[in-house]
Design a protein around this motif. Structure first.
Motif, PDB file in Angstrom:
ATOM      1  N   GLN A  83      -6.694   0.482  -1.940  1.00  0.00           N
ATOM      2  CA  GLN A  83      -5.264   0.806  -1.828  1.00  0.00           C
ATOM      3  C   GLN A  83      -4.390  -0.424  -2.084  1.00  0.00           C
ATOM      4  O   GLN A  83      -3.364  -0.328  -2.735  1.00  0.00           O
ATOM      5  CB  GLN A  83      -4.998   1.411  -0.438  1.00  0.00           C
ATOM      6  CG  GLN A  83      -3.632   2.034  -0.274  1.00  0.00           C
ATOM      7  CD  GLN A  83      -3.307   3.099  -1.317  1.00  0.00           C
ATOM      8  OE1 GLN A  83      -4.201   3.752  -1.866  1.00  0.00           O
ATOM      9  NE2 GLN A  83      -2.027   3.254  -1.619  1.00  0.00           N
ATOM     10  N   THR A  84      -4.813  -1.579  -1.586  1.00  0.00           N
ATOM     11  CA  THR A  84      -4.002  -2.802  -1.777  1.00  0.00           C
ATOM     12  C   THR A  84      -4.257  -3.426  -3.146  1.00  0.00           C
ATOM     13  O   THR A  84      -3.322  -3.666  -3.916  1.00  0.00           O
ATOM     14  CB  THR A  84      -4.336  -3.851  -0.686  1.00  0.00           C
ATOM     15  OG1 THR A  84      -4.146  -3.251   0.581  1.00  0.00           O
ATOM     16  CG2 THR A  84      -3.451  -5.077  -0.809  1.00  0.00           C
ATOM     17  N   ASP A 141     -11.322   1.800   1.501  1.00  0.00           N
ATOM     18  CA  ASP A 141     -10.029   2.439   1.222  1.00  0.00           C
ATOM     19  C   ASP A 141      -8.908   1.400   1.203  1.00  0.00           C
ATOM     20  O   ASP A 141      -8.053   1.413   0.322  1.00  0.00           O
ATOM     21  CB  ASP A 141      -9.701   3.498   2.290  1.00  0.00           C
ATOM     22  CG  ASP A 141     -10.548   4.757   2.127  1.00  0.00           C
ATOM     23  OD1 ASP A 141     -11.162   4.934   1.061  1.00  0.00           O
ATOM     24  OD2 ASP A 141     -10.598   5.556   3.084  1.00  0.00           O
ATOM     25  N   THR A 142      -8.921   0.503   2.209  1.00  0.00           N
ATOM     26  CA  THR A 142      -7.838  -0.495   2.295  1.00  0.00           C
ATOM     27  C   THR A 142      -7.860  -1.425   1.089  1.00  0.00           C
ATOM     28  O   THR A 142      -6.809  -1.746   0.519  1.00  0.00           O
ATOM     29  CB  THR A 142      -7.972  -1.324   3.599  1.00  0.00           C
ATOM     30  OG1 THR A 142      -8.031  -0.410   4.692  1.00  0.00           O
ATOM     31  CG2 THR A 142      -6.809  -2.273   3.788  1.00  0.00           C
ATOM     32  N   ASN A 202      -4.164  -0.020  -6.152  1.00  0.00           N
ATOM     33  CA  ASN A 202      -2.964   0.822  -6.168  1.00  0.00           C
ATOM     34  C   ASN A 202      -1.703   0.000  -5.926  1.00  0.00           C
ATOM     35  O   ASN A 202      -0.682   0.210  -6.584  1.00  0.00           O
ATOM     36  CB  ASN A 202      -3.080   1.956  -5.140  1.00  0.00           C
ATOM     37  CG  ASN A 202      -4.119   2.978  -5.580  1.00  0.00           C
ATOM     38  OD1 ASN A 202      -4.464   3.053  -6.751  1.00  0.00           O
ATOM     39  ND2 ASN A 202      -4.619   3.753  -4.652  1.00  0.00           N
ATOM     40  N   GLN A 221       0.832  -1.216   0.000  1.00  0.00           N
ATOM     41  CA  GLN A 221       0.000   0.000   0.000  1.00  0.00           C
ATOM     42  C   GLN A 221       0.860   1.256   0.000  1.00  0.00           C
ATOM     43  O   GLN A 221       0.373   2.346  -0.306  1.00  0.00           O
ATOM     44  CB  GLN A 221      -0.872   0.054   1.258  1.00  0.00           C
ATOM     45  CG  GLN A 221      -1.926  -1.012   1.326  1.00  0.00           C
ATOM     46  CD  GLN A 221      -2.865  -0.745   2.503  1.00  0.00           C
ATOM     47  OE1 GLN A 221      -3.397   0.339   2.667  1.00  0.00           O
ATOM     48  NE2 GLN A 221      -3.058  -1.741   3.322  1.00  0.00           N
TER      49      GLN A 221
END
Ligand code: 8X3
Length: 224
Positions: free
Chosen positions: A81-82, A77-78, A85, A33
């Motif tokens: 993000q992982t 979000d997590t 992204n 992340q």
């Protein structure tokens, strides 16, 4: 080369692989992340290796399984993000090393959840749809570098996946895999191995794999 957040676990896996096979394992511990940490890890790797033949983008998770109006925005979000992204950061960082290989190959681990949305799967499904789109885009844009790009899309596989999704609730995790025979991590590893051992000119673009009890992302026959 094995990577992950938990250095201790990586050390154990390294020991296991090195004592079973005659090879040297390099461990890189970082959180995908984190863009800076990801690029730094690959820079460090460049001091030891001048190429990567196969990049397996396996880092990913589901967090929660709740309706859109109930779901936790931090979980979203997590996952983004992982699963999205992180995959982009590591792929971009590894490209110079992949270009140094005579037979470069990127394998993105998608999901049946990236083929059909299921109820309460919302953003997890969205991240896997994104992996599907990124895989297709990579295959076009990296063709000129003769980099193979493959998506392997597993259905339910009994791993720590559900324990993570349900935040340590073992009962809920077990329920995900009860009443039918799910895939195993070994099934997925064998499938990835198959994709990487085909002739140079043969590229599996997209491979979706489920157990015999599962028809698609939301239909599992639990009657047996
Ligand atoms: C595969 C797991 O929950 O979508 O990614 O069936 S699930």
């Amino acid at each position: 080369i094995i990577t992950g957040r938990r250095a201790e676990r990586l050390k154990e896996v390294k020991k296991e692989i090195e004592s079973t096979y005659s090879c040297k394992v390099i461990t890189l511990s970082f959180d995908i992340q984190n863009k800076t940490a990801t690029f730094e890890a690959i820079e460090k790797l460049q001091q030891q290796k001048d190429c990567i033949d196969v990049l397996i983008n396996n880092a990913g998770l589901a967090l929660g399984k709740a309706a859109f109006d109930q779901a936790d925005i931090e979980d979203w979000d997590t996952m983004i993000q992982t699963n999205v992204n992180g995959l982009l950061y590591i792929s971009k960082a590894a490209l110079p090393l992949l270009k140094g290989s005579e037979a470069p190959h990127i394998i993105n681990i998608g999901s049946t959840a990236g083929k059909e949305v299921y109820e309460n799967g919302n953003i997890y499904c969205a991240t896997k749809f994104a992996v599907d789109a990124i895989t297709k885009a990579m295959r076009m844009d990296l063709l000129k570098h003769r980099i193979k790009v493959t998506a392997v899309n597993p259905g339910a596989a009994e791993t720590e996946f559900s324990l993570v999704r349900f935040k340590g609730d073992g009962q809920k995790a077990d329920e995900s895999y009860s009443g039918y025979v799910p895939l195993t991590a070994g099934d997925i590893a064998n499938t990835i191995y198959y994709c990487t051992t085909l002739p140079r000119e043969v590229c599996i673009n997209d491979l979706t794999i489920t157990s015999l009890s599962q028809a698609n992302s939301y239909y599992i026959n639990k009657s047996k």
